[in-house]
Design an enzyme around this catalytic site. Structure first.
Site, mmCIF file in Angstrom:
data_model
loop_
_atom_site.group_PDB
_atom_site.id
_atom_site.type_symbol
_atom_site.label_atom_id
_atom_site.label_comp_id
_atom_site.label_asym_id
_atom_site.label_seq_id
_atom_site.Cartn_x
_atom_site.Cartn_y
_atom_site.Cartn_z
ATOM 1 N N HIS A 125 13.439 22.572 -29.475
ATOM 2 C CA HIS A 125 14.510 22.746 -30.458
ATOM 3 C C HIS A 125 14.569 24.202 -30.928
ATOM 4 C CE1 HIS A 125 16.997 21.361 -33.942
ATOM 5 N NE2 HIS A 125 16.477 22.438 -34.487
ATOM 6 N N GLU A 126 13.433 24.754 -31.318
ATOM 7 C CA GLU A 126 13.408 26.125 -31.827
ATOM 8 C C GLU A 126 13.677 27.141 -30.721
ATOM 9 O OE1 GLU A 126 13.433 26.822 -34.884
ATOM 10 O OE2 GLU A 126 13.067 24.774 -35.546
#
Length: 478
Positions: A129-130
Site C-alpha cells: 500500500h505505502e
C-alpha cells in the site's frame, strides 16, 4: 487501524527541489513520546525515486486507472453508508456492518502458525500500500522524505512522508494519482491473491489430489468431532453430498443450521421433551422396531438410554406421527423407537431432509420396513459424515494385497478404510473446530508435506482479507 493512507507532512519552509540529493542518506531517526513512537527510514528514498522517474509514463497510466476505480469505490461505499440506516429499519440483515464483518472474517484459530500468517500478511499488505503512494509520487517528480513505522498508543501503522507544499502545487489529477495509489495497489494485490488461489490446483497437481474429499489437518481435543476424526483422515461426504472444497463444508453445515432454526417441526405431544424432526429418515426393518418395543418392558424411563437415539415414524406428507397429548408418558413412549445410530446409518435413506444425495430419495420403504427419522432436541441437527482413512496402516496394508482399494470397497462402512458416523448437535461449532484442506498427497511417501497446501491457501486467504480491508478502510469518505 493502520496509518497507511498516504499521509503527507507539512513543512514551514519553501518547496524543495523535486530531484533527489546527490548523496543518498541511509540514516534512521526515532521519535518517542508517551503515546507515540516511530522509526523513520531514509534508505529507500533515492531508489524509489529513480524507479518511478525512469518509468513515469507507464506508472502514470497505471495509477490513472486507479483514480477512476477509487472514485467509483468511494461512491459505492458512500451509498452503502447512506443506505445502511435506512435498510436497518426494514430488515435485520444486509447492512454494511454485516458486509464488513464478512470482509474481515476468517477461519483462523489462535495458534502460532496462524498468528505468524496474520502478522506477515499485514506487513506485506501495508508495505505494498505505502509503496504505491511512494512510486506514484516519484512518477510526478516528488521524492518521499522518509518511510515511518509507528505505534500510536497501541495501534501499529506505517506511512510515507511527502512534502505537503509540493503535493499541493501539483495538478488536481496528479494529486489524485498519489492519494489513490495505495487503494489501487491493495485492490490489485487482492486480484493477484485470487488468481494464485485459482491456480493452486494446477501448480500442486503433480504431488497433490484435489476435488476428492477434504483432508483433516487438525482436530483439537476440545472439538466435538475429535472422537470420530483424526489427522490425515479424509471427509468424503456430508449428508450424501461429496465434499470438494472447504467452503462447501461450511456452507452445508450453515444451511442445515439455518433450516433448523427457521423451521422447527415440533412434534405434537412431546413439547416437554423439546423434540424436533430433521426429515432425514432411514428404512428400518419391522424386526428392529419390535425389538425396540421390548426395551420399554425393562426400562421405565421415557427417554432412550445414552447409547441409543430416539426415532419416530415419518409419513409422506412430511409429518412425524405421534399420538395425542392426553396420553400418559409411558403410553407416549410406544410411538418412539430407541435404536443404535451406527447401525441405522447403514440402511436405505428415506424422507425429504437429504439434500446432497444424487439419487432421488422416496418417503416410502419396503413392505416390511418403515421410514423412521431421528428425534432431536431443539437447536440440534443430524449430520451424517462419511470419511476415509487412506493413510492408515490398515488401509496401506490392504492396498498391498488388493489391486484396487477403491474398486473393492465402494460402500461406506466396509473395513477400516471408510466409514460413516452421525454428529448430533450444533454443526457450525463442529465445522469450525476442524482444520481442513482440499489438497491431499497422491502418495503416502509425501505425507510429511501434507501441510504445505494448507499453509499456502491460508496465506493467500489472509492476504486477500487484510488487503481488501485496508482498501475498504481507505475508501471511506473521511
Amino acid at each position: 487501524m493502520f496509518g497507511g493512507g498516504g499521509r503527507s507532512r507539512r513543512r514551514g519552509r519553501a518547496p524543495a527541489a523535486t530531484l533527489p540529493s546527490s548523496t543518498a542518506s541511509n540514516r534512521t531517526e526515532h521519535s518517542v513520546s508517551c503515546w507515540y513512537c516511530d522509526c523513520k527510514i531514509y534508505a529507500f528514498n533515492d531508489m524509489v525515486f529513480n524507479l518511478g522517474w525512469k518509468h513515469a509514463r507507464y506508472i502514470k497510466a497505471w495509477f490513472s486507472v486507479g483514480v477512476y476505480f477509487s472514485l467509483i469505490a468511494l461512491v459505492g461505499i458512500s451509498l452503502f453508508l447512506l443506505w445502511d440506516p435506512i435498510g436497518a429499519l426494514y430488515s435485520s440483515g444486509g447492512s454494511v456492518g454485516t458486509w464488513l464483518q464478512n470482509l474481515l472474517a476468517s477461519s483462523f484459530s489462535v495458534s502460532i502458525m496462524d498468528t505468524a500468517i496474520i502478522i506477515g500478511s499485514t506487513i506485506l499488505s501495508v508495505a505494498f500500500h505505502e509503496f504505491g503512494h511512494a512510486i506514484a509520487a516519484a512518477s510526478e517528480g516528488l521524492q518521499m522524505e522518509y518511510v515511518a513505522i509507528f505505534i500510536a498508543i497501541l495501534f501499529p501503522g506505517a506511512l510515507v512522508a511527502l512534502n505537503y507544499d509540493l503535493v499541493q502545487n501539483l495538478p488536481p489529477f496528479s494529486m489524485l494519482r498519489i492519494y489513490c495509489a495505495g487503494i489501487w495497489h491493495n485492490v490489485m494485490f487482492c486480484a493477484a491473491c485470487m488468481l494464485m488461489t485459482s491456480l493452486l490446483p494446477v501448480v500442486l497437481y503433480p504431488l497433490y489430489v484435489s476435488g476428492d474429499g477434504l483432508i483433516v489437518m487438525g482436530v483439537p481435543q476440545t472439538s466435538p468431532l475429535s472422537g470420530y476424526l483424526s489427522v490425515h483422515d479424509v471427509i468424503l461426504a456430508v449428508d450424501g453430498l461429496n465434499m470438494r472444497k472447504t467452503d462447501e463444508w461450511m456452507k452445508m453445515l450453515a444451511q442445515d443450521t439455518v433450516e433448523k432454526n427457521s423451521s422447527h417441526a415440533f412434534i405434537e405431544g412431546f413439547q416437554s421433551y423439546g423434540a424436533a424432526s430433521s426429515g432425514k429418515g432411514y428404512c428400518v426393518p419391522n424386526s428392529w422396531m419390535d425389538a425396540s418395543k421390548n426395551l420399554w418392558q425393562i426400562n421405565d424411563k421415557v427417554s432412550c438410554p445414552d447409547e441409543l437415539i430416539a426415532f419416530g415414524k415419518f409419513t409422506c406428507n412430511g409429518s412425524t406421527t405421534f399420538s395425542g397429548t392426553g396420553r400418559a408418558e409411558k403410553k407416549e413412549a410406544e410411538d418412539k423407537y430407541c435404536l443404535i445410530a451406527k447401525d441405522v446409518v447403514k440402511l436405505k435413506k428415506c424422507g425429504h431432509g437429504w439434500r446432497g444425495t444424487d439419487e432421488e430419495i422416496s418417503c416410502t420403504c419396503l413392505e416390511d420396513e418403515y421410514c423412521l427419522v431421528p428425534i432431536l432436541t431443539s437447536g440440534s441437527s443430524w449430520i451424517e459424515i462419511s470419511y476415509a482413512r487412506p493413510y492408515s496402516f490398515e488401509c496401506l496394508q490392504r492396498e498391498r494385497n488388493l489391486s484396487s482399494w477403491h474398486a473393492t470397497n465402494k460402500n461406506f462402512g466396509l473395513g477400516p478404510c471408510e466409514g460413516t458416523f452421525v454428529y448430533v448437535g450444533d454443526p457450525l461449532s463442529a465445522g469450525r473446530s476442524v482444520k481442513l484442506s482440499p489438497y491431499r498427497p497422491r502418495w503416502q511417501l509425501f505425507l510429511f508435506i501434507a501441510d504445505v497446501p494448507y499453509i499456502l491457501e491460508n496465506c493467500l486467504n489472509c492476504l486477500l482479507h487484510v488487503s481488501a480491508a485496508l482498501a475498504a478502510v481507505n475508501c471511506l469518505p473521511l
